[in-house]
Design a protein around this motif. Structure first.
Motif, PDB file in Angstrom:
ATOM      1  N   UNK A   1      43.392  40.679  29.511  1.00 12.56           N
ATOM      2  CA  UNK A   1      43.605  42.123  28.690  1.00 12.56           C
ATOM      3  C   UNK A   1      42.798  42.533  27.359  1.00 12.56           C
ATOM      4  N   UNK A   2      42.580  41.953  26.755  1.00  9.93           N
ATOM      5  CA  UNK A   2      41.538  42.718  25.565  1.00  9.93           C
ATOM      6  C   UNK A   2      40.738  41.807  25.298  1.00  9.93           C
ATOM      7  N   UNK A   3      40.851  41.299  23.874  1.00 13.45           N
ATOM      8  CA  UNK A   3      39.395  41.116  23.459  1.00 13.45           C
ATOM      9  C   UNK A   3      38.642  39.494  23.405  1.00 13.45           C
ATOM     10  N   UNK A   4      38.605  38.853  25.015  1.00 10.77           N
ATOM     11  CA  UNK A   4      37.991  37.657  24.906  1.00 10.77           C
ATOM     12  C   UNK A   4      37.253  37.568  24.453  1.00 10.77           C
TER      13      UNK A   4
ATOM     14  N   UNK B   1      48.010  39.916  17.539  1.00  8.29           N
ATOM     15  CA  UNK B   1      48.564  39.189  18.927  1.00  8.29           C
ATOM     16  C   UNK B   1      46.994  38.576  18.761  1.00  8.29           C
ATOM     17  N   UNK B   2      45.699  39.029  18.389  1.00  8.00           N
ATOM     18  CA  UNK B   2      44.003  38.088  18.356  1.00  8.00           C
ATOM     19  C   UNK B   2      45.031  37.104  17.277  1.00  8.00           C
TER      20      UNK B   2
ATOM     21  N   UNK C   1      35.820  33.398  32.321  1.00 13.38           N
ATOM     22  CA  UNK C   1      37.092  34.411  32.505  1.00 13.38           C
ATOM     23  C   UNK C   1      37.091  35.424  32.708  1.00 13.38           C
ATOM     24  N   UNK C   2      36.349  35.711  31.767  1.00 17.08           N
ATOM     25  CA  UNK C   2      36.223  37.353  31.549  1.00 17.08           C
ATOM     26  C   UNK C   2      35.608  38.138  32.757  1.00 17.08           C
ATOM     27  N   UNK C   3      34.887  36.981  33.969  1.00 15.78           N
ATOM     28  CA  UNK C   3      33.890  37.483  35.178  1.00 15.78           C
ATOM     29  C   UNK C   3      35.206  37.404  36.113  1.00 15.78           C
ATOM     30  N   UNK C   4      35.950  36.639  36.249  1.00 15.80           N
ATOM     31  CA  UNK C   4      37.567  37.244  36.648  1.00 15.80           C
ATOM     32  C   UNK C   4      38.336  37.585  36.940  1.00 15.80           C
ATOM     33  N   UNK C   5      38.144  38.113  35.602  1.00 19.13           N
ATOM     34  CA  UNK C   5      40.150  38.663  35.057  1.00 19.13           C
ATOM     35  C   UNK C   5      40.171  39.674  36.399  1.00 19.13           C
ATOM     36  N   UNK C   6      39.124  40.440  36.724  1.00 17.46           N
ATOM     37  CA  UNK C   6      39.220  41.758  37.098  1.00 17.46           C
ATOM     38  C   UNK C   6      40.296  41.139  37.949  1.00 17.46           C
TER      39      UNK C   6
ATOM     40  N   UNK D   1      51.266  38.657  32.893  1.00 13.22           N
ATOM     41  CA  UNK D   1      52.572  39.466  32.302  1.00 13.22           C
ATOM     42  C   UNK D   1      53.495  38.440  31.705  1.00 13.22           C
ATOM     43  N   UNK D   2      53.490  39.098  30.272  1.00 11.11           N
ATOM     44  CA  UNK D   2      54.630  38.390  29.291  1.00 11.11           C
ATOM     45  C   UNK D   2      55.561  38.199  29.583  1.00 11.11           C
TER      46      UNK D   2
END
Length: 297
Positions: free
Chosen positions: A99-102, A130-131, A181-186, A191-192
């Protein structure tokens, strides 16, 4: 009444399986996760392909290291994937990656000067965003004994070939996995939250596949922060699911009793622990039409 295997039948079925060579499975997760399911990936592939089509939705309510969700995403086995994790530290990693700064996390790991002093300062920093929590989680997972994040774990002393805390620190590999993972994260929603709530909300979701891998009854306390779960309630909820499911557990009399009580089908499958101890685990599923011998080399 569902078809329940007898103890003799279970033992007979398990003899057709062999222990998976994890080196044959693509390593997708940034975690070296205690209780991880890399070894189970070939079996999970069978399960996900049982209808000979791409799964509409895969839910993993105890995400942990996330290898099943990541495999489904990379191998296009599911159109939509939902990962759920309650543990604050583990959740922070997935929130940052998905969801963020990969890229920030990948670069931080790749350029980090891993020394005892730096690790100590990083972990003791009281002002974490968080990061920063995500980075510290990866750090602990890689420099603590067995990758264990639960309270009481500590840093590796000798490690492999006397390498100490650098034994499991592979910055380039970790960076590459996180960026990949950034290429498939969509495809993946993270959910936490609590696994039980997610299961309750999706009891009537007949289009979903549920991969359920909870903290086990024996090792859970040693390995996980949120180990104390209501196992019987999990079996009850699983028995009410309209979708397809795979529930994994340690092979104990207590678990067999719960499976029998809720009339759930199961098989045993062999695995090898990180200490090379061979044991059986239990696979519980709504059906086993997909179960067959596979090449596990």
């Amino acid at each position: 009444m569902k078809n329940q295997m007898t103890l003799f039948d279970i033992g007979e079925a398990s003899n057709t399986q062999s222990i998976i060579n994890v080196a044959s499975v693509p390593q997708r997760s940034p975690f070296r996760y205690p209780g991880g399911k890399t070894w189970l990936v070939p079996t999970v592939r069978q399960w996900l392909k049982q209808e000979n089509r791409t799964v509409d939705e895969l839910l993993e309510p105890f995400a942990g290291g996330g290898i099943v969700s990541l495999t489904a995403a990379f191998e296009k086995l599911a159109d939509k994937i939902t990962m759920v994790e309650l543990d604050e530290e583990v959740a922070a990693v997935w929130e940052v990656i998905l969801n963020g700064s990969n890229k920030w996390l990948a670069d931080k790991i790749y350029t980090y000067d891993l020394t005892h002093a730096n690790v100590k300062a990083e972990l003791e920093n009281p002002n974490k965003e968080l990061r920063d929590i995500a980075f510290c989680t990866i750090l602990k997972n890689r420099v603590f004994h067995g990758g264990i994040l639960a309270k009481g774990s500590g840093m590796i002393k000798n490690g492999e070939k006397g390498k100490g805390i650098t034994s499991r620190w592979y910055p380039k590999t970790l960076r590459d996995r996180i960026l990949a993972i950034g290429y498939v994260k969509d495809k993946i929603e993270f959910l936490k939250g609590d696994a039980f709530h997610v299961l309750e909300q999706n009891l009537d979701n007949g289009n979903a596949y549920f991969f359920i891998d909870p903290p086990y009854t024996i090792a859970g306390k040693r390995l996980y922060t949120h180990y104390n779960i209501d196992h019987e309630n999990l079996f009850r909820l699983t028995s009410l699911l309209k979708g397809k499911y795979m529930l994994t557990y340690d092979d104990t009399p207590e678990i067999r009793h719960l499976a029998d009580k809720y009339n759930l089908q199961y098989r045993t499958i062999p695995m090898k622990t990180t200490l090379h101890y061979e044991k059986n685990e239990i696979i519980i599923s709504d059906n086993f039409s997909w179960w067959r011998e596979i090449d596990r080399r």
